[in-house]
Design a protein around this motif. Structure first.
Motif, PDB file in Angstrom:
ATOM      1  N   TYR A  74       6.047   1.485   1.560  1.00 52.35           N
ATOM      2  CA  TYR A  74       6.342   1.490   0.124  1.00 52.35           C
ATOM      3  C   TYR A  74       5.121   2.060  -0.579  1.00 52.35           C
ATOM      4  N   ASP A  75       5.212   3.313  -0.994  1.00 50.35           N
ATOM      5  CA  ASP A  75       4.081   4.021  -1.591  1.00 50.35           C
ATOM      6  C   ASP A  75       4.378   4.296  -3.060  1.00 50.35           C
ATOM      7  N   PRO A  76       3.581   3.727  -3.984  1.00 52.16           N
ATOM      8  CA  PRO A  76       3.838   3.984  -5.404  1.00 52.16           C
ATOM      9  C   PRO A  76       3.688   5.465  -5.773  1.00 52.16           C
ATOM     10  N   GLY A  77       3.047   6.246  -4.916  1.00 52.16           N
ATOM     11  CA  GLY A  77       2.912   7.682  -5.151  1.00 52.16           C
ATOM     12  C   GLY A  77       4.127   8.471  -4.709  1.00 52.16           C
ATOM     13  N   GLN A  78       5.088   7.809  -4.084  1.00 52.06           N
ATOM     14  CA  GLN A  78       6.320   8.459  -3.621  1.00 52.06           C
ATOM     15  C   GLN A  78       7.514   7.880  -4.370  1.00 52.06           C
ATOM     16  N   PRO A  79       7.891   8.486  -5.493  1.00 56.48           N
ATOM     17  CA  PRO A  79       8.961   7.924  -6.332  1.00 56.48           C
ATOM     18  C   PRO A  79      10.340   7.940  -5.683  1.00 56.48           C
ATOM     19  N   ASP A  80      10.510   8.636  -4.555  1.00 60.11           N
ATOM     20  CA  ASP A  80      11.812   8.682  -3.893  1.00 60.11           C
ATOM     21  C   ASP A  80      12.157   7.392  -3.166  1.00 60.11           C
ATOM     22  N   GLY A  81      11.227   6.456  -3.125  1.00 58.05           N
ATOM     23  CA  GLY A  81      11.516   5.166  -2.524  1.00 58.05           C
ATOM     24  C   GLY A  81      10.850   4.961  -1.185  1.00 58.05           C
ATOM     25  N   PRO A  82      11.206   3.876  -0.486  1.00 57.20           N
ATOM     26  CA  PRO A  82      10.581   3.553   0.792  1.00 57.20           C
ATOM     27  C   PRO A  82      10.790   4.666   1.817  1.00 57.20           C
ATOM     28  N   ASP A  83       9.858   4.739   2.777  1.00 57.06           N
ATOM     29  CA  ASP A  83       9.922   5.765   3.814  1.00 57.06           C
ATOM     30  C   ASP A  83       9.671   5.111   5.166  1.00 57.06           C
ATOM     31  N   LEU A  84      10.134   5.755   6.221  1.00 56.69           N
ATOM     32  CA  LEU A  84       9.934   5.251   7.575  1.00 56.69           C
ATOM     33  C   LEU A  84       8.729   5.890   8.259  1.00 56.69           C
ATOM     34  N   HIS A  85       8.064   6.831   7.575  1.00 58.84           N
ATOM     35  CA  HIS A  85       6.902   7.524   8.138  1.00 58.84           C
ATOM     36  C   HIS A  85       5.841   7.685   7.067  1.00 58.84           C
ATOM     37  N   SER A  86       4.601   7.764   7.483  1.00 56.58           N
ATOM     38  CA  SER A  86       3.512   8.043   6.561  1.00 56.58           C
ATOM     39  C   SER A  86       2.464   8.879   7.282  1.00 56.58           C
ATOM     40  N   ARG A  87       1.980   9.912   6.608  1.00 56.08           N
ATOM     41  CA  ARG A  87       0.894  10.722   7.160  1.00 56.08           C
ATOM     42  C   ARG A  87      -0.461  10.165   6.729  1.00 56.08           C
ATOM     43  N   LEU A  88      -0.436   9.119   5.907  1.00 55.36           N
ATOM     44  CA  LEU A  88      -1.677   8.508   5.444  1.00 55.36           C
ATOM     45  C   LEU A  88      -2.357   7.762   6.593  1.00 55.36           C
ATOM     46  N   VAL A  89      -3.667   7.646   6.521  1.00 56.83           N
ATOM     47  CA  VAL A  89      -4.435   6.979   7.567  1.00 56.83           C
ATOM     48  C   VAL A  89      -4.967   5.651   7.020  1.00 56.83           C
ATOM     49  N   PRO A  90      -4.602   4.518   7.663  1.00 60.31           N
ATOM     50  CA  PRO A  90      -5.059   3.221   7.167  1.00 60.31           C
ATOM     51  C   PRO A  90      -6.557   3.016   7.398  1.00 60.31           C
ATOM     52  N   VAL A  91      -7.193   2.305   6.458  1.00 54.04           N
ATOM     53  CA  VAL A  91      -8.612   1.975   6.563  1.00 54.04           C
ATOM     54  C   VAL A  91      -8.762   0.468   6.770  1.00 54.04           C
ATOM     55  N   ASN A  92      -8.114  -0.306   5.895  1.00 52.28           N
ATOM     56  CA  ASN A  92      -8.080  -1.756   6.052  1.00 52.28           C
ATOM     57  C   ASN A  92      -6.850  -2.297   5.341  1.00 52.28           C
ATOM     58  N   TYR A  93      -6.560  -3.575   5.592  1.00 51.66           N
ATOM     59  CA  TYR A  93      -5.339  -4.135   5.007  1.00 51.66           C
ATOM     60  C   TYR A  93      -5.498  -5.625   4.726  1.00 51.66           C
ATOM     61  N   LEU A  94      -4.608  -6.097   3.879  1.00 51.60           N
ATOM     62  CA  LEU A  94      -4.566  -7.488   3.476  1.00 51.60           C
ATOM     63  C   LEU A  94      -3.139  -7.978   3.700  1.00 51.60           C
ATOM     64  N   ALA A  95      -2.956  -8.898   4.647  1.00 49.34           N
ATOM     65  CA  ALA A  95      -1.624  -9.451   4.905  1.00 49.34           C
ATOM     66  C   ALA A  95      -1.177 -10.253   3.680  1.00 49.34           C
ATOM     67  N   VAL A  96       0.108 -10.147   3.325  1.00 46.55           N
ATOM     68  CA  VAL A  96       0.626 -10.844   2.155  1.00 46.55           C
ATOM     69  C   VAL A  96       1.933 -11.566   2.493  1.00 46.55           C
ATOM     70  N   GLN A  97       2.219 -12.605   1.721  1.00 47.75           N
ATOM     71  CA  GLN A  97       3.474 -13.335   1.853  1.00 47.75           C
ATOM     72  C   GLN A  97       4.137 -13.439   0.496  1.00 47.75           C
ATOM     73  N   SER A  98       5.381 -13.014   0.447  1.00 47.47           N
ATOM     74  CA  SER A  98       6.169 -13.061  -0.766  1.00 47.47           C
ATOM     75  C   SER A  98       6.493 -14.498  -1.159  1.00 47.47           C
ATOM     76  N   PRO A  99       6.480 -14.812  -2.460  1.00 46.94           N
ATOM     77  CA  PRO A  99       6.830 -16.175  -2.878  1.00 46.94           C
ATOM     78  C   PRO A  99       8.322 -16.473  -2.656  1.00 46.94           C
ATOM     79  N   GLU A 100       9.183 -15.444  -2.603  1.00 45.21           N
ATOM     80  CA  GLU A 100      10.627 -15.654  -2.479  1.00 45.21           C
ATOM     81  C   GLU A 100      11.034 -16.063  -1.075  1.00 45.21           C
ATOM     82  N   ASN A 101      10.518 -15.340  -0.060  1.00 40.34           N
ATOM     83  CA  ASN A 101      11.045 -15.584   1.271  1.00 40.34           C
ATOM     84  C   ASN A 101       9.968 -15.846   2.322  1.00 40.34           C
ATOM     85  N   GLY A 102       8.739 -16.026   1.905  1.00 41.69           N
ATOM     86  CA  GLY A 102       7.683 -16.330   2.857  1.00 41.69           C
ATOM     87  C   GLY A 102       7.313 -15.174   3.761  1.00 41.69           C
ATOM     88  N   VAL A 103       7.723 -13.963   3.381  1.00 46.11           N
ATOM     89  CA  VAL A 103       7.418 -12.780   4.202  1.00 46.11           C
ATOM     90  C   VAL A 103       6.239 -12.039   3.639  1.00 46.11           C
TER      91      VAL A 103
END
Length: 103
Positions: A74-103
């Motif tokens: 889910y890239d806010p720079g891609q207005p066409d919506g979610p994608d199954l591929h990304s050419r971007l290279v990850p550096v670091n990440y923060l795991a998150v959990q949604s308040p609705e479903n615990g995901v």
């Protein structure tokens, strides 16, 4: 996250800045305000390093949401919506959990 990008972006006080640069601190503040839980910041050298649902800082100083369990980017720079591929290279990440479903 269930809200349009502009609404979430409006939660960050950029003051007079015209370029909307965001830090981890600002992102964590918004996530907390929305009721999301976050884990600790972890390094990522490839997409296979990212676990669960995570906010990912990628090269080029950009953030995206990645659902590693389902392989959806889910890239806010891609207005066409979610994608199954990304050419971007990850550096670091923060795991998150949604308040609705615990995901």
């Amino acid at each position: 996250m269930g809200k349009p990008y502009d609404q979430i972006a409006g939660m960050i006080d950029w003051g007079a800045q015209t370029n909307h640069y965001t830090t981890w601190k600002e992102l964590c503040g918004v996530l907390t305000e929305l009721g999301w839980q976050t884990g600790g910041l972890r390094k990522a050298e490839s997409w296979s390093d990212v676990c669960g649902v995570a906010v990912v800082h990628v090269e080029g100083d950009h953030f995206i949401l990645y659902d590693a369990d389902n392989g959806i980017f889910y890239d806010p720079g891609q207005p066409d919506g979610p994608d199954l591929h990304s050419r971007l290279v990850p550096v670091n990440y923060l795991a998150v959990q949604s308040p609705e479903n615990g995901v």
